[in-house]
Design a protein around this motif. Structure first.
Motif, mmCIF file in Angstrom:
data_model
loop_
_atom_site.group_PDB
_atom_site.id
_atom_site.type_symbol
_atom_site.label_atom_id
_atom_site.label_comp_id
_atom_site.label_asym_id
_atom_site.label_seq_id
_atom_site.Cartn_x
_atom_site.Cartn_y
_atom_site.Cartn_z
ATOM 1 N N ARG A 124 69.910 68.708 64.144
ATOM 2 C CA ARG A 124 68.860 67.754 63.769
ATOM 3 C C ARG A 124 68.388 67.958 62.339
ATOM 4 N N GLU A 125 68.392 69.216 61.882
ATOM 5 C CA GLU A 125 67.920 69.472 60.524
ATOM 6 C C GLU A 125 68.863 68.891 59.473
ATOM 7 N N ALA A 126 70.114 68.677 59.865
ATOM 8 C CA ALA A 126 71.092 68.126 58.925
ATOM 9 C C ALA A 126 71.183 66.603 58.996
ATOM 10 N N TYR A 127 70.513 66.014 59.972
ATOM 11 C CA TYR A 127 70.670 64.574 60.196
ATOM 12 C C TYR A 127 70.195 63.715 59.019
ATOM 13 N N PRO A 128 69.029 63.964 58.418
ATOM 14 C CA PRO A 128 68.590 63.096 57.313
ATOM 15 C C PRO A 128 69.593 63.048 56.159
ATOM 16 N N LEU A 129 70.161 64.193 55.802
ATOM 17 C CA LEU A 129 71.161 64.223 54.738
ATOM 18 C C LEU A 129 72.423 63.479 55.168
ATOM 19 N N ALA A 130 72.866 63.718 56.403
ATOM 20 C CA ALA A 130 74.066 63.039 56.896
ATOM 21 C C ALA A 130 73.872 61.529 56.926
ATOM 22 N N LYS A 131 72.690 61.095 57.301
ATOM 23 C CA LYS A 131 72.416 59.654 57.380
ATOM 24 C C LYS A 131 72.479 59.007 56.002
ATOM 25 N N ILE A 132 71.849 59.620 55.005
ATOM 26 C CA ILE A 132 71.829 59.017 53.675
ATOM 27 C C ILE A 132 73.223 59.064 53.051
ATOM 28 N N MET A 133 73.998 60.098 53.365
ATOM 29 C CA MET A 133 75.357 60.158 52.829
ATOM 30 C C MET A 133 76.259 59.124 53.511
ATOM 31 N N SER A 134 76.023 58.877 54.780
ATOM 32 C CA SER A 134 76.758 57.819 55.471
ATOM 33 C C SER A 134 76.442 56.456 54.859
ATOM 34 N N GLN A 135 75.173 56.226 54.567
ATOM 35 C CA GLN A 135 74.772 54.971 53.935
ATOM 36 C C GLN A 135 75.381 54.846 52.541
ATOM 37 N N SER A 136 75.468 55.960 51.831
ATOM 38 C CA SER A 136 76.081 55.949 50.497
ATOM 39 C C SER A 136 77.549 55.572 50.584
ATOM 40 N N LEU A 137 78.238 56.093 51.595
ATOM 41 C CA LEU A 137 79.645 55.754 51.784
ATOM 42 C C LEU A 137 79.805 54.266 52.071
ATOM 43 N N GLU A 138 78.934 53.717 52.896
ATOM 44 C CA GLU A 138 79.025 52.286 53.209
ATOM 45 C C GLU A 138 78.806 51.440 51.957
ATOM 46 N N GLN A 139 77.906 51.851 51.092
ATOM 47 C CA GLN A 139 77.708 51.132 49.838
ATOM 48 C C GLN A 139 78.940 51.266 48.939
ATOM 49 N N LEU A 140 79.546 52.446 48.950
ATOM 50 C CA LEU A 140 80.742 52.673 48.132
ATOM 51 C C LEU A 140 81.896 51.782 48.588
ATOM 52 N N ARG A 141 81.995 51.569 49.883
ATOM 53 C CA ARG A 141 83.078 50.732 50.411
ATOM 54 C C ARG A 141 83.011 49.294 49.886
ATOM 55 N N LEU A 142 81.832 48.879 49.443
ATOM 56 C CA LEU A 142 81.667 47.521 48.930
ATOM 57 C C LEU A 142 82.124 47.386 47.483
ATOM 58 N N ARG A 143 82.447 48.516 46.843
ATOM 59 C CA ARG A 143 82.784 48.482 45.422
ATOM 60 C C ARG A 143 84.288 48.325 45.239
ATOM 61 N N SER A 144 84.671 47.250 44.597
ATOM 62 C CA SER A 144 86.067 47.052 44.210
ATOM 63 C C SER A 144 86.224 47.104 42.694
ATOM 64 N N ASP A 145 85.119 47.359 42.000
ATOM 65 C CA ASP A 145 85.120 47.361 40.535
ATOM 66 C C ASP A 145 85.286 48.759 39.951
ATOM 67 N N VAL A 146 85.418 49.758 40.814
ATOM 68 C CA VAL A 146 85.690 51.123 40.378
ATOM 69 C C VAL A 146 86.651 51.729 41.396
ATOM 70 N N THR A 147 87.644 52.456 40.912
ATOM 71 C CA THR A 147 88.648 53.048 41.802
ATOM 72 C C THR A 147 88.119 54.370 42.336
ATOM 73 N N TRP A 148 87.721 54.372 43.608
ATOM 74 C CA TRP A 148 87.057 55.519 44.204
ATOM 75 C C TRP A 148 87.880 56.114 45.342
ATOM 76 N N THR A 149 87.633 57.387 45.605
ATOM 77 C CA THR A 149 88.111 58.067 46.801
ATOM 78 C C THR A 149 86.979 58.980 47.271
ATOM 79 N N TYR A 150 86.682 58.905 48.556
ATOM 80 C CA TYR A 150 85.601 59.702 49.156
ATOM 81 C C TYR A 150 86.253 60.783 50.011
ATOM 82 N N LEU A 151 85.900 62.037 49.751
ATOM 83 C CA LEU A 151 86.550 63.155 50.440
ATOM 84 C C LEU A 151 85.548 63.908 51.310
ATOM 85 N N SER A 152 85.660 63.729 52.625
ATOM 86 C CA SER A 152 84.795 64.436 53.562
ATOM 87 C C SER A 152 85.365 65.814 53.873
ATOM 88 N N PRO A 153 84.525 66.840 53.897
ATOM 89 C CA PRO A 153 84.991 68.156 54.326
ATOM 90 C C PRO A 153 84.963 68.254 55.848
#
Length: 212
Positions: A124-153
């Motif tokens: 539970r203590e890690a959930y707020p960070l995980a949630k905002i990073m998940s939201q960041s990934l979803e925003q990144l998926r909308l970008r076609s104007d920059v060539t990105w790769t997202y690497l999850s550990p």
């Protein structure tokens, strides 16, 4: 010597330092993008706040690695705003963006409707960070104007783990190794990330890295 020119945002952090170390040992020309003194092995330093970086600052690089991370609850939205700023600065450039991501957004089913962070056993203590990073990934998926790769550990991302020189490349879904473990050291994660920097094999994709 490699002809790749790489910049690492937040190079002084634990993940950033491991990535710089791996890149330098391969002969890559690395610039540390930091707010204060460069404490890494990077050959060059650009002292600049992340939010002040411009297209002119980033254009010289073939790859920009985003290793930015904050952990205080009130600072967590900066994961989204900083990533947006980097994408905006890189818009239209040939520079690729590699993002050090999180494991909480890895999917648990083939339909990609359930994420690791939403399971009962997720800390539970890690959930707020995980949630905002998940939201960041979803925003990144909308970008076609920059060539990105997202690497999850892997789920267990070990800052002080050993460098084994091995890792498993996986996709969007949570996975484990043959021993049923989902863990990786920062050093082995850095190997996988620098491999991606050199190969450019997964544009516009999220991939995951776990230890063997």
């Amino acid at each position: 010597m490699s002809d790749l020119n790489m910049a690492v945002v937040a190079a002084n952090g634990k993940a950033g330092s491991a990535i710089v170390h791996e890149a330098v040992r391969r002969g890559i020309n690395v610039t540390a993008l930091v707010r204060h003194k460069n404490t890494t092995e990077a050959q060059h330093t650009l002292r600049q706040d992340l939010f002040d970086l411009t297209a002119a600052d980033l254009k010289p690089f073939g790859v920009v690695v985003d290793a930015f991370g904050v952990f205080k609850l009130e600072d967590l939205p900066e994961h989204m705003t900083s990533l947006k700023h980097l994408c905006d600065a890189l818009t239209g450039l040939s520079t690729r963006l590699l993002v050090v991501g999180g494991a909480g957004s890895l999917y648990l089913n083939p339909e990609h409707t359930q994420e690791l962070k939403d399971t009962p056993d997720f800390p539970r203590e890690a959930y707020p960070l995980a949630k905002i990073m998940s939201q960041s990934l979803e925003q990144l998926r909308l970008r076609s104007d920059v060539t990105w790769t997202y690497l999850s550990p892997a789920a267990d991302f070990r800052a002080d783990g050993p460098r084994t020189g091995k890792y498993l490349l996986r996709g969007e879904e949570y996975s484990t190794n043959e021993r049923g473990e989902s863990s990786i050291s920062y050093a082995d994660y850095a190997i996988g990330l620098v491999d991606e920097a050199e190969s450019a094999a997964h544009p516009f994709q999220r991939i995951s890295l776990i230890g063997q």
